[in-house]
Design a protein around this motif. Structure first.
Motif, PDB file in Angstrom:
ATOM      1  N   ILE A  18      24.612  46.216  -9.980  1.00 15.25           N
ATOM      2  CA  ILE A  18      24.809  47.653  -9.727  1.00 15.25           C
ATOM      3  C   ILE A  18      23.908  48.449 -10.677  1.00 15.25           C
ATOM      4  CG2 ILE A  18      26.508  49.516  -9.541  1.00 15.25           C
ATOM      5  CD1 ILE A  18      28.711  47.376  -9.595  1.00 15.25           C
ATOM      6  N   GLY A  19      23.236  49.443 -10.113  1.00 16.05           N
ATOM      7  CA  GLY A  19      22.432  50.351 -10.930  1.00 16.05           C
ATOM      8  C   GLY A  19      22.716  51.777 -10.526  1.00 16.05           C
ATOM      9  N   LEU A  20      22.165  52.717 -11.295  1.00 13.31           N
ATOM     10  CA  LEU A  20      22.302  54.135 -10.940  1.00 13.31           C
ATOM     11  C   LEU A  20      21.023  54.593 -10.258  1.00 13.31           C
ATOM     12  CD1 LEU A  20      24.084  56.806 -11.421  1.00 13.31           C
ATOM     13  CD2 LEU A  20      22.304  57.354 -13.102  1.00 13.31           C
ATOM     14  N   GLY A  21      21.140  55.180  -9.057  1.00 10.65           N
ATOM     15  CA  GLY A  21      19.994  55.798  -8.397  1.00 10.65           C
ATOM     16  C   GLY A  21      19.873  57.249  -8.835  1.00 10.65           C
ATOM     17  N   VAL A  22      18.634  57.731  -8.973  1.00 15.73           N
ATOM     18  CA  VAL A  22      18.463  59.131  -9.414  1.00 15.73           C
ATOM     19  C   VAL A  22      17.581  59.952  -8.458  1.00 15.73           C
ATOM     20  CG1 VAL A  22      18.974  58.708 -11.854  1.00 15.73           C
ATOM     21  CG2 VAL A  22      16.607  58.493 -11.060  1.00 15.73           C
ATOM     22  N   PHE A  23      17.546  59.543  -7.185  1.00 12.24           N
ATOM     23  CA  PHE A  23      16.830  60.332  -6.178  1.00 12.24           C
ATOM     24  C   PHE A  23      17.529  61.680  -6.024  1.00 12.24           C
ATOM     25  CE2 PHE A  23      16.164  60.915  -1.358  1.00 12.24           C
ATOM     26  CZ  PHE A  23      14.948  61.553  -1.526  1.00 12.24           C
ATOM     27  N   LEU A  24      16.736  62.751  -5.987  1.00 15.20           N
ATOM     28  CA  LEU A  24      17.229  64.119  -5.815  1.00 15.20           C
ATOM     29  C   LEU A  24      18.023  64.642  -7.015  1.00 15.20           C
ATOM     30  CD1 LEU A  24      18.297  64.183  -2.021  1.00 15.20           C
ATOM     31  CD2 LEU A  24      16.144  64.943  -3.059  1.00 15.20           C
ATOM     32  N   VAL A  25      17.970  63.921  -8.133  1.00  9.73           N
ATOM     33  CA  VAL A  25      18.546  64.489  -9.356  1.00  9.73           C
ATOM     34  C   VAL A  25      17.412  65.281 -10.018  1.00  9.73           C
ATOM     35  CG1 VAL A  25      19.735  64.064 -11.529  1.00  9.73           C
ATOM     36  CG2 VAL A  25      20.053  62.470  -9.609  1.00  9.73           C
ATOM     37  N   PRO A  26      17.582  66.609 -10.152  1.00 10.11           N
ATOM     38  CA  PRO A  26      16.502  67.404 -10.735  1.00 10.11           C
ATOM     39  C   PRO A  26      16.166  66.915 -12.143  1.00 10.11           C
ATOM     40  CG  PRO A  26      18.248  68.808  -9.845  1.00 10.11           C
ATOM     41  CD  PRO A  26      18.756  67.401  -9.813  1.00 10.11           C
ATOM     42  N   ASP A  27      14.887  67.029 -12.482  1.00  7.92           N
ATOM     43  CA  ASP A  27      14.412  66.556 -13.787  1.00  7.92           C
ATOM     44  C   ASP A  27      15.307  67.063 -14.931  1.00  7.92           C
ATOM     45  OD1 ASP A  27      12.341  65.194 -15.327  1.00  7.92           O
ATOM     46  OD2 ASP A  27      11.848  67.202 -16.056  1.00  7.92           O
ATOM     47  N   ALA A  28      15.692  68.354 -14.842  1.00 10.47           N
ATOM     48  CA  ALA A  28      16.467  68.961 -15.934  1.00 10.47           C
ATOM     49  C   ALA A  28      17.859  68.340 -16.077  1.00 10.47           C
ATOM     50  CB  ALA A  28      16.593  70.466 -15.690  1.00 10.47           C
ATOM     51  N   GLU A  29      18.374  67.731 -15.003  1.00  8.32           N
ATOM     52  CA  GLU A  29      19.722  67.130 -15.072  1.00  8.32           C
ATOM     53  C   GLU A  29      19.691  65.625 -15.264  1.00  8.32           C
ATOM     54  OE1 GLU A  29      22.020  68.268 -11.556  1.00  8.32           O
ATOM     55  OE2 GLU A  29      21.036  70.223 -11.655  1.00  8.32           O
ATOM     56  N   THR A  30      18.514  65.049 -15.161  1.00  7.69           N
ATOM     57  CA  THR A  30      18.440  63.587 -15.123  1.00  7.69           C
ATOM     58  C   THR A  30      18.777  62.961 -16.474  1.00  7.69           C
ATOM     59  OG1 THR A  30      16.849  63.649 -13.321  1.00  7.69           O
ATOM     60  CG2 THR A  30      16.912  61.635 -14.618  1.00  7.69           C
ATOM     61  N   LYS A  31      18.333  63.590 -17.562  1.00 10.95           N
ATOM     62  CA  LYS A  31      18.596  62.986 -18.875  1.00 10.95           C
ATOM     63  C   LYS A  31      20.101  62.877 -19.111  1.00 10.95           C
ATOM     64  CE  LYS A  31      17.637  63.467 -23.754  1.00 10.95           C
ATOM     65  NZ  LYS A  31      17.546  64.537 -24.745  1.00 10.95           N
ATOM     66  N   GLN A  32      20.811  63.969 -18.789  1.00 15.56           N
ATOM     67  CA  GLN A  32      22.267  63.962 -18.960  1.00 15.56           C
ATOM     68  C   GLN A  32      22.921  62.917 -18.044  1.00 15.56           C
ATOM     69  OE1 GLN A  32      24.278  65.597 -21.207  1.00 15.56           O
ATOM     70  NE2 GLN A  32      25.740  64.148 -20.309  1.00 15.56           N
ATOM     71  N   ALA A  33      22.443  62.856 -16.797  1.00 17.35           N
ATOM     72  CA  ALA A  33      23.034  61.905 -15.838  1.00 17.35           C
ATOM     73  C   ALA A  33      22.830  60.466 -16.325  1.00 17.35           C
ATOM     74  CB  ALA A  33      22.406  62.094 -14.461  1.00 17.35           C
ATOM     75  N   VAL A  34      21.623  60.161 -16.782  1.00 16.77           N
ATOM     76  CA  VAL A  34      21.355  58.779 -17.217  1.00 16.77           C
ATOM     77  C   VAL A  34      22.147  58.475 -18.493  1.00 16.77           C
ATOM     78  CG1 VAL A  34      19.554  57.176 -18.018  1.00 16.77           C
ATOM     79  CG2 VAL A  34      19.128  58.661 -16.044  1.00 16.77           C
ATOM     80  N   SER A  35      22.243  59.446 -19.402  1.00 17.06           N
ATOM     81  CA  SER A  35      23.032  59.220 -20.624  1.00 17.06           C
ATOM     82  C   SER A  35      24.496  58.952 -20.269  1.00 17.06           C
ATOM     83  CB  SER A  35      22.954  60.438 -21.557  1.00 17.06           C
ATOM     84  OG  SER A  35      21.630  60.620 -21.963  1.00 17.06           O
ATOM     85  N   SER A  36      25.037  59.735 -19.326  1.00 13.55           N
ATOM     86  CA  SER A  36      26.426  59.516 -18.896  1.00 13.55           C
ATOM     87  C   SER A  36      26.578  58.126 -18.292  1.00 13.55           C
ATOM     88  CB  SER A  36      26.846  60.542 -17.841  1.00 13.55           C
ATOM     89  OG  SER A  36      26.794  61.829 -18.355  1.00 13.55           O
ATOM     90  N   ALA A  37      25.600  57.741 -17.482  1.00 16.87           N
ATOM     91  CA  ALA A  37      25.666  56.426 -16.834  1.00 16.87           C
ATOM     92  C   ALA A  37      25.654  55.309 -17.886  1.00 16.87           C
ATOM     93  CB  ALA A  37      24.500  56.270 -15.867  1.00 16.87           C
ATOM     94  N   LEU A  38      24.781  55.433 -18.869  1.00 20.93           N
ATOM     95  CA  LEU A  38      24.724  54.394 -19.915  1.00 20.93           C
ATOM     96  C   LEU A  38      26.059  54.342 -20.658  1.00 20.93           C
ATOM     97  CD1 LEU A  38      21.102  54.992 -21.317  1.00 20.93           C
ATOM     98  CD2 LEU A  38      21.839  53.246 -19.659  1.00 20.93           C
ATOM     99  N   ASP A  39      26.630  55.513 -20.849  1.00 20.26           N
ATOM    100  CA  ASP A  39      27.931  55.642 -21.520  1.00 20.26           C
ATOM    101  C   ASP A  39      29.065  54.893 -20.805  1.00 20.26           C
ATOM    102  OD1 ASP A  39      28.192  57.104 -23.801  1.00 20.26           O
ATOM    103  OD2 ASP A  39      29.419  58.667 -22.827  1.00 20.26           O
ATOM    104  N   VAL A  40      29.054  54.976 -19.463  1.00 28.46           N
ATOM    105  CA  VAL A  40      30.153  54.334 -18.718  1.00 28.46           C
ATOM    106  C   VAL A  40      29.843  52.882 -18.354  1.00 28.46           C
ATOM    107  CG1 VAL A  40      31.086  56.514 -17.838  1.00 28.46           C
ATOM    108  CG2 VAL A  40      29.487  55.213 -16.417  1.00 28.46           C
ATOM    109  N   GLY A  41      28.656  52.402 -18.731  1.00 28.24           N
ATOM    110  CA  GLY A  41      28.394  50.966 -18.569  1.00 28.24           C
ATOM    111  C   GLY A  41      27.207  50.570 -17.713  1.00 28.24           C
ATOM    112  N   TYR A  42      26.519  51.549 -17.117  1.00 26.91           N
ATOM    113  CA  TYR A  42      25.323  51.183 -16.340  1.00 26.91           C
ATOM    114  C   TYR A  42      24.244  50.682 -17.290  1.00 26.91           C
ATOM    115  CZ  TYR A  42      27.119  53.564 -12.173  1.00 26.91           C
ATOM    116  OH  TYR A  42      27.879  53.934 -11.091  1.00 26.91           O
ATOM    117  N   ARG A  43      23.517  49.668 -16.839  1.00 18.85           N
ATOM    118  CA  ARG A  43      22.392  49.142 -17.625  1.00 18.85           C
ATOM    119  C   ARG A  43      21.136  49.055 -16.768  1.00 18.85           C
ATOM    120  NH1 ARG A  43      25.166  50.745 -20.831  1.00 18.85           N
ATOM    121  NH2 ARG A  43      26.166  49.730 -22.608  1.00 18.85           N
TER     122      ARG A  43
END
Ligand SMILES: NC(=O)c1ccc[n+]([C@@H]2O[C@H](COP(=O)([O-])OP(=O)(O)OC[C@H]3O[C@@H](n4cnc5c(N)ncnc54)[C@H](OP(=O)(O)O)[C@@H]3O)[C@@H](O)[C@H]2O)c1
Length: 275
Positions: A18-43
Motif C-alpha cells: 500500500i502506498g499513498l497516491g498524490v495525483f491532484l494534490v496541489p503542490d502547497a498541500e502535498t508536503k502536509q499530506a505526505v507528512s501525515s501519511a508518513l505519520d500514520v504508517g505509509y512508507r
C-alpha cells in the motif's frame, strides 16, 4: 501503526503493498499530506512529473526522520518526455525536484503508442537501472501488446504495470498477462475515486464485516495481490485505508465483488491517449 507487507518485484526489490497516491494534490498541500501519511504508517509514495508536486514530496521526506531505505518513492516519465535522451533528462529533473539520490521505481506514464517512442524510452530506463539511479523500472497504462513489444525488443521485463483497476474495471486480461510474465500489477484509482462507494453490493459486504466500502475494495485488491496507491489528503481516511489487515473477505464476498466488473473507467483509455 500497521506494518505494510511487501510485494517482491522480479528483481528482488520489495515494494510496500500500500502506498499513498498524490495525483491532484496541489503542490502547497502535498508536503502536509505526505507528512501525515508518513505519520500514520505509509512508507510508499506515488507521484509523477505531471502532478507538479515532486518538490513537496521530497520536502516531506527530507523533514522526516525515517531512514531513506525504509521509504519507497515512485515517479513517472511524462508523455512529452518520451525518447531516449528526453527520458534521461526528465529523470534527472524529477530526481532534482525530489531531492533524492535514487528513485525506487520509475514508470513510463503512458505508452502513447501513436508516438512510437516507448521502446527507446524503455532503453533509457534500462540505462538508469544499470547506473543504480533507480531500484526498479516499470510501466503504466500498458496493454498486453505494448508489454509484448518490450519483451520482444528489449532486455528487461518491467517490474510493475500500474493501471486503472477497481471493482468496475477489473482488468482480467492485463492482470493475467502481467502474472504470466512476472510483472506485478499496481492499481491506480483503486477505489474508483470514491465515486461508487454507495453501491448496494459494497454496502452489504461492508456492513457484514463492520468496515467501510472503501476498506472492502482495498482488502479485495490485497487479496488479488495488487499493489495499491489510494489517494487521500485526510489523515483519518489515510489511516483507514491502511487498516485492512483484520478484514477477511470470504468466497461469497469475492464472487459479489467480482460480479461488479463492467469495464468502466474513471480515467483515459490507454488506446486514446496520444499526446
Ligand atoms: N498512472 C496513472 O496514469 C495514474 C492515473 C491516475 C492516478 N494515479 C495514481 O493513483 C493514485 C490514486 O488514484 P486516484 O487519486 O485517481 O483515485 P482513488 O485513490 O481511487 O480515490 C481518491 C478519492 O477518494 C477519496 N477517498 C480516499 N480514501 C477514502 C475513503 N476511505 N473513503 C471515502 N473516500 C476516500 C479521496 O478524497 P480525500 O482526499 O478527500 O480523502 C479522493 O477524492 C493517484 O493519486 C496517483 O498517484 C496514476
Amino acid at each position: 501503526m500497521p506494518t505494510i507487507p511487501p510485494v517482491t518485484l522480479n528483481n528482488g526489490v520489495e515494494i510496500p503493498q500500500i502506498g499513498l497516491g498524490v495525483f491532484l494534490v496541489p503542490d502547497a498541500e502535498t508536503k502536509q499530506a505526505v507528512s501525515s501519511a508518513l505519520d500514520v504508517g505509509y512508507r510508499h509514495i506515488d507521484t509523477a512529473m505531471i502532478y507538479e508536486n515532486e518538490r513537496a514530496v521530497g520536502a516531506a521526506i527530507a523533514e522526516s526522520d525515517i531512514p531513506r531505505d525504509a521509504l519507497f518513492v515512485t515517479t513517472k516519465c511524462w508523455n512529452s518526455d518520451q525518447g531516449y535522451d528526453e527520458a534521461l533528462a526528465a529523470f534527472e529533473a524529477s530526481r532534482d525536484l525530489l531531492g533524492l539520490d535514487y528513485v525506487d521505481l520509475y514508470l513510463i506514464h503512458w505508452p502513447v503508442a501513436a508516438k512510437d517512442r516507448y521502446v527507446d524510452t524503455w532503453k533509457a530506463f534500462e540505462q538508469l537501472y544499470a547506473d543504480g539511479r533507480v531500484r526498479a523500472i516499470g510501466v503504466s497504462n500498458f496493454q498486453p501488446p505494448h508489454l509484448q513489444r518490450l519483451l520482444d525488443e528489449t532486455e528487461t521485463v518491467p517490474a510493475i504495470n500500474q493501471v486503472e483497476l477497481h471493482p468496475w474495471l477489473q482488468q482480467r486480461e492485463v492482470r493475467a498477462f502481467d502474472a504470466q510474465h512476472g510483472i506485478v500489477t499496481e492499481a491506480w484509482s483503486p477505489i474508483s475515486r470514491g465515486e461508487k462507494l454507495a453501491d448496494p453490493t459494497l454496502q452489504q459486504v461492508a456492513a457484514k464485516h463492520s468496515v467501510t466500502p472503501a476498506q472492502v475494495i482495498l482488502r479485495w485488491h490485497l487479496d488479488l495481490g495488487n499493489v495499491i496507491i489510494p489517494k487521500s489528503v485526510d489523515k483519518d481516511r489515510m489511516a483507514a485505508n491502511l487498516d485492512l489487515f483484520t478484514i477477511r473477505l470470504d468466497e461469497d464476498d469475492h464472487a459479489k465483488i467480482g460480479a461488479l466488473d463492467e469495464g468502466s473507467r474513471v480515467g483515459p483509455d490507454p488506446d486514446d491517449m496520444d499526446g
